[in-house]
Design a protein around this motif. Structure first.
Motif, PDB file in Angstrom:
ATOM      1  N   SER A 132      23.040 -33.561  -3.332  1.00 50.40           N
ATOM      2  CA  SER A 132      21.693 -33.494  -2.754  1.00 50.40           C
ATOM      3  C   SER A 132      20.852 -32.457  -3.487  1.00 50.40           C
ATOM      4  N   THR A 133      19.565 -32.702  -3.549  1.00 55.87           N
ATOM      5  CA  THR A 133      18.655 -31.678  -4.050  1.00 55.87           C
ATOM      6  C   THR A 133      18.625 -30.532  -3.037  1.00 55.87           C
ATOM      7  N   LEU A 134      18.256 -29.359  -3.490  1.00 60.54           N
ATOM      8  CA  LEU A 134      18.209 -28.209  -2.584  1.00 60.54           C
ATOM      9  C   LEU A 134      17.248 -28.470  -1.433  1.00 60.54           C
ATOM     10  N   PHE A 135      16.134 -29.121  -1.717  1.00 59.51           N
ATOM     11  CA  PHE A 135      15.147 -29.420  -0.679  1.00 59.51           C
ATOM     12  C   PHE A 135      15.750 -30.320   0.399  1.00 59.51           C
ATOM     13  N   HIS A 136      16.440 -31.362  -0.040  1.00 65.64           N
ATOM     14  CA  HIS A 136      17.056 -32.284   0.921  1.00 65.64           C
ATOM     15  C   HIS A 136      18.212 -31.615   1.651  1.00 65.64           C
ATOM     16  N   ALA A 137      18.992 -30.806   0.931  1.00 64.42           N
ATOM     17  CA  ALA A 137      20.138 -30.136   1.553  1.00 64.42           C
ATOM     18  C   ALA A 137      19.701 -29.194   2.658  1.00 64.42           C
ATOM     19  N   LEU A 138      18.609 -28.492   2.453  1.00 60.46           N
ATOM     20  CA  LEU A 138      18.117 -27.557   3.463  1.00 60.46           C
ATOM     21  C   LEU A 138      17.595 -28.288   4.696  1.00 60.46           C
ATOM     22  N   HIS A 139      17.018 -29.466   4.501  1.00 59.81           N
ATOM     23  CA  HIS A 139      16.470 -30.203   5.640  1.00 59.81           C
ATOM     24  C   HIS A 139      17.537 -30.995   6.393  1.00 59.81           C
ATOM     25  N   ARG A 140      18.462 -31.610   5.678  1.00 55.99           N
ATOM     26  CA  ARG A 140      19.471 -32.458   6.326  1.00 55.99           C
ATOM     27  C   ARG A 140      20.822 -31.771   6.434  1.00 55.99           C
ATOM     28  N   LEU A 141      20.963 -30.595   5.828  1.00 56.98           N
ATOM     29  CA  LEU A 141      22.209 -29.817   5.834  1.00 56.98           C
ATOM     30  C   LEU A 141      23.371 -30.612   5.248  1.00 56.98           C
ATOM     31  N   VAL A 142      23.072 -31.418   4.245  1.00 56.45           N
ATOM     32  CA  VAL A 142      24.074 -32.197   3.510  1.00 56.45           C
ATOM     33  C   VAL A 142      24.065 -31.726   2.067  1.00 56.45           C
ATOM     34  N   ALA A 143      25.183 -31.165   1.608  1.00 51.62           N
ATOM     35  CA  ALA A 143      25.257 -30.646   0.245  1.00 51.62           C
ATOM     36  C   ALA A 143      25.533 -31.761  -0.757  1.00 51.62           C
ATOM     37  N   SER A 144      26.509 -32.605  -0.464  1.00 46.27           N
ATOM     38  CA  SER A 144      26.845 -33.713  -1.358  1.00 46.27           C
ATOM     39  C   SER A 144      27.579 -34.789  -0.573  1.00 46.27           C
ATOM     40  N   THR A 145      27.721 -35.955  -1.194  1.00 49.87           N
ATOM     41  CA  THR A 145      28.340 -37.096  -0.520  1.00 49.87           C
ATOM     42  C   THR A 145      29.196 -37.879  -1.502  1.00 49.87           C
ATOM     43  N   LEU A 146      30.399 -38.193  -1.092  1.00 45.65           N
ATOM     44  CA  LEU A 146      31.253 -39.121  -1.832  1.00 45.65           C
ATOM     45  C   LEU A 146      31.041 -40.500  -1.231  1.00 45.65           C
ATOM     46  N   ILE A 147      30.565 -41.447  -2.037  1.00 44.29           N
ATOM     47  CA  ILE A 147      30.326 -42.812  -1.568  1.00 44.29           C
ATOM     48  C   ILE A 147      31.386 -43.718  -2.181  1.00 44.29           C
ATOM     49  N   ILE A 148      32.206 -44.310  -1.313  1.00 46.93           N
ATOM     50  CA  ILE A 148      33.278 -45.195  -1.749  1.00 46.93           C
ATOM     51  C   ILE A 148      32.922 -46.629  -1.353  1.00 46.93           C
ATOM     52  N   HIS A 149      32.787 -47.499  -2.335  1.00 51.20           N
ATOM     53  CA  HIS A 149      32.522 -48.912  -2.079  1.00 51.20           C
ATOM     54  C   HIS A 149      33.855 -49.659  -2.089  1.00 51.20           C
ATOM     55  N   LEU A 150      34.142 -50.328  -0.995  1.00 50.42           N
ATOM     56  CA  LEU A 150      35.392 -51.070  -0.864  1.00 50.42           C
ATOM     57  C   LEU A 150      35.209 -52.515  -1.306  1.00 50.42           C
ATOM     58  N   ALA A 151      36.312 -53.146  -1.643  1.00 53.56           N
ATOM     59  CA  ALA A 151      36.270 -54.515  -2.150  1.00 53.56           C
ATOM     60  C   ALA A 151      35.776 -55.507  -1.098  1.00 53.56           C
ATOM     61  N   ASN A 152      35.918 -55.172   0.190  1.00 57.94           N
ATOM     62  CA  ASN A 152      35.494 -56.090   1.250  1.00 57.94           C
ATOM     63  C   ASN A 152      34.033 -55.921   1.637  1.00 57.94           C
ATOM     64  N   GLY A 153      33.291 -55.098   0.876  1.00 60.46           N
ATOM     65  CA  GLY A 153      31.876 -54.910   1.154  1.00 60.46           C
ATOM     66  C   GLY A 153      31.571 -53.722   2.052  1.00 60.46           C
ATOM     67  N   MET A 154      32.594 -53.121   2.647  1.00 63.06           N
ATOM     68  CA  MET A 154      32.414 -51.943   3.482  1.00 63.06           C
ATOM     69  C   MET A 154      32.301 -50.698   2.603  1.00 63.06           C
ATOM     70  N   SER A 155      31.854 -49.603   3.199  1.00 66.17           N
ATOM     71  CA  SER A 155      31.708 -48.346   2.474  1.00 66.17           C
ATOM     72  C   SER A 155      32.242 -47.187   3.306  1.00 66.17           C
ATOM     73  N   ILE A 156      32.747 -46.181   2.608  1.00 63.23           N
ATOM     74  CA  ILE A 156      33.175 -44.932   3.227  1.00 63.23           C
ATOM     75  C   ILE A 156      32.323 -43.816   2.628  1.00 63.23           C
ATOM     76  N   HIS A 157      31.669 -43.041   3.488  1.00 61.85           N
ATOM     77  CA  HIS A 157      30.864 -41.911   3.039  1.00 61.85           C
ATOM     78  C   HIS A 157      31.520 -40.627   3.532  1.00 61.85           C
ATOM     79  N   VAL A 158      31.907 -39.781   2.595  1.00 63.64           N
ATOM     80  CA  VAL A 158      32.449 -38.466   2.936  1.00 63.64           C
ATOM     81  C   VAL A 158      31.337 -37.459   2.676  1.00 63.64           C
ATOM     82  N   ILE A 159      30.863 -36.813   3.727  1.00 67.11           N
ATOM     83  CA  ILE A 159      29.659 -35.992   3.673  1.00 67.11           C
ATOM     84  C   ILE A 159      30.021 -34.518   3.763  1.00 67.11           C
ATOM     85  N   GLN A 160      29.585 -33.761   2.779  1.00 64.62           N
ATOM     86  CA  GLN A 160      29.838 -32.326   2.753  1.00 64.62           C
ATOM     87  C   GLN A 160      28.715 -31.575   3.455  1.00 64.62           C
ATOM     88  N   SER A 161      29.076 -30.787   4.448  1.00 63.00           N
ATOM     89  CA  SER A 161      28.099 -29.972   5.157  1.00 63.00           C
ATOM     90  C   SER A 161      27.588 -28.859   4.253  1.00 63.00           C
TER      91      SER A 161
END
Length: 365
Positions: A132-161
């Motif tokens: 995340s950009t610093l501006f977005h991180a300060l507003h949403r309190l999300v530092a970074s995100t691991l986005i995993i796309h699965l073969a069945n079309g589903m997704s897993i998002h691991v969100i760092q506070s």
């Protein structure tokens, strides 16, 4: 805890073979009450809660129970639409994205464990890390995100506070319907009175920082008959009535019902729901020992809203100063059974869940 089967009301005298199906049809509050009537119902009720979670996770991972332990032991919590689906307990609301929240210092180990798990790795189509950009991180309190796309079309998002608490991003959720959590031992809902009635207060001050994923989530909530509003007075039971130039409602503010958007909230206050999958099996003690929610690194927050309370909830709050929207805290249970945090002891109101008692409580309202 256990009552004679013959003394239970007819609705509760369910044959053991169909008790499981009966439990799966109950809302989470009714189920929590029902399973406290006797040990048979307790077993069926606890199993039903576990089935609700594992059935939702099975769309993302092949071994849900192992995955729950993997996430919880590494300081992660399940949130987002999956946690909401768990609270609603309806088959019609099924998330396509699995959101997992982690503190800033547990994030890397959690990501490595998920990506290195052989059962999950074979399902991964691709994965990306988004910082995340610093501006977005300060507003949403999300530092970074691991986005995993699965073969069945589903997704897993691991969100760092952005802070030491995995709950910080949840405190900046688009609406109160997404302020929920699930772990291996516990679960919680910040606004059960609203959420179980398919209502949600909107964090409209953060609209400019909503992502396309946030917008898609709000659209799905609306499609599942959720009503959203900035003020609780949008709904009749929270609307004050003026008659003959006098206020008809005797309450100064709806903070008594914990629906004022300006009041400070935390999981465990009297307006929230907090429960355990197996309270008789020591799940509360495990949460205390391993710093698992609702204990350990948590957060006290107020909604990011343009709503202005005429009764001054933002000024009257005993913990949060005016203008403060989120405070990381460490909740623990002292030997006397009272709930304490690192900011204040006796100022913080505590729910019955944290009172010293020999009778376990499944939830707190």
């Amino acid at each position: 805890m256990c009552f004679p089967f013959s003394t239970l009301p007819p609705l509760l005298r369910v044959h053991p073979e169909i008790a499981g199906m009966f439990a799966d049809k109950m809302d989470i509050l009714s189920l929590s009450n029902w399973r406290s009537t006797c040990r048979i119902n307790y077993a069926h009720g606890s199993s039903s809660l576990r089935r609700t979670l594992t059935s939702r996770l099975r769309a993302f991972v092949p071994y849900p129970l192992d995955f729950i332990d993997l996430v919880t032991t590494r300081g992660g919590i399940f949130g987002g639409e999956l946690a909401l689906s768990f609270v609603l307990r309806t088959g019609t609301f099924r998330p396509s994205i699995l959101e997992i929240y982690s503190s800033n210092f547990c994030y890397e180990k959690l990501c490595e464990a998920i990506l290195d798990d052989p059962a999950i790795r074979v399902r991964i189509e691709k994965h990306t890390f988004f910082t995340s950009t610093l501006f977005h991180a300060l507003h949403r309190l999300v530092a970074s995100t691991l986005i995993i796309h699965l073969a069945n079309g589903m997704s897993i998002h691991v969100i760092q506070s952005y802070t030491c608490s995995p709950f910080a991003p949840i405190s900046r959720a688009p609406c109160t319907a997404l302020s929920n959590f699930v772990t291996a031992y516990s679960f919680g809902c910040s606004h059960p009175v609203l959420t179980l009635s398919r209502r949600a207060l909107l964090a409209d001050k953060e609209l400019a920082y909503f992502s396309p994923s946030d917008s898609a989530t709000l659209d799905r909530l609306l499609s599942h008959e959720f009503a959203m509003a900035v003020s609780p007075s949008a709904w009749p039971e929270y609307r004050r009535m003026f008659e003959n130039n006098q206020l008809w409602s005797p309450e100064d503010c709806w903070r008594e019902k914990f629906v004022c958007p300006n009041q400070g909230r935390f999981f465990g206050d009297k307006g929230s729901l907090v429960g355990y999958f197996d309270p008789l099996g020591g799940d509360e003690e495990k949460c205390i020992k391993y710093n698992v929610a609702p204990f350990g690194p948590m957060v006290i927050w107020r909604l990011m809203t343009t709503f202005e309370c005429d009764d001054g909830c933002e000024y009257l709050d005993e913990v949060m100063d005016q203008g403060v929207t989120s405070i990381p805290v460490l909740f623990r249970k002292d030997p006397f059974g009272e709930l304490h945090d690192c900011i204040s002891d006796w100022f913080t109101p505590t729910a019955p869940l944290y009172r010293h008692t020999r009778r376990p409580r499944a939830y707190s309202m």
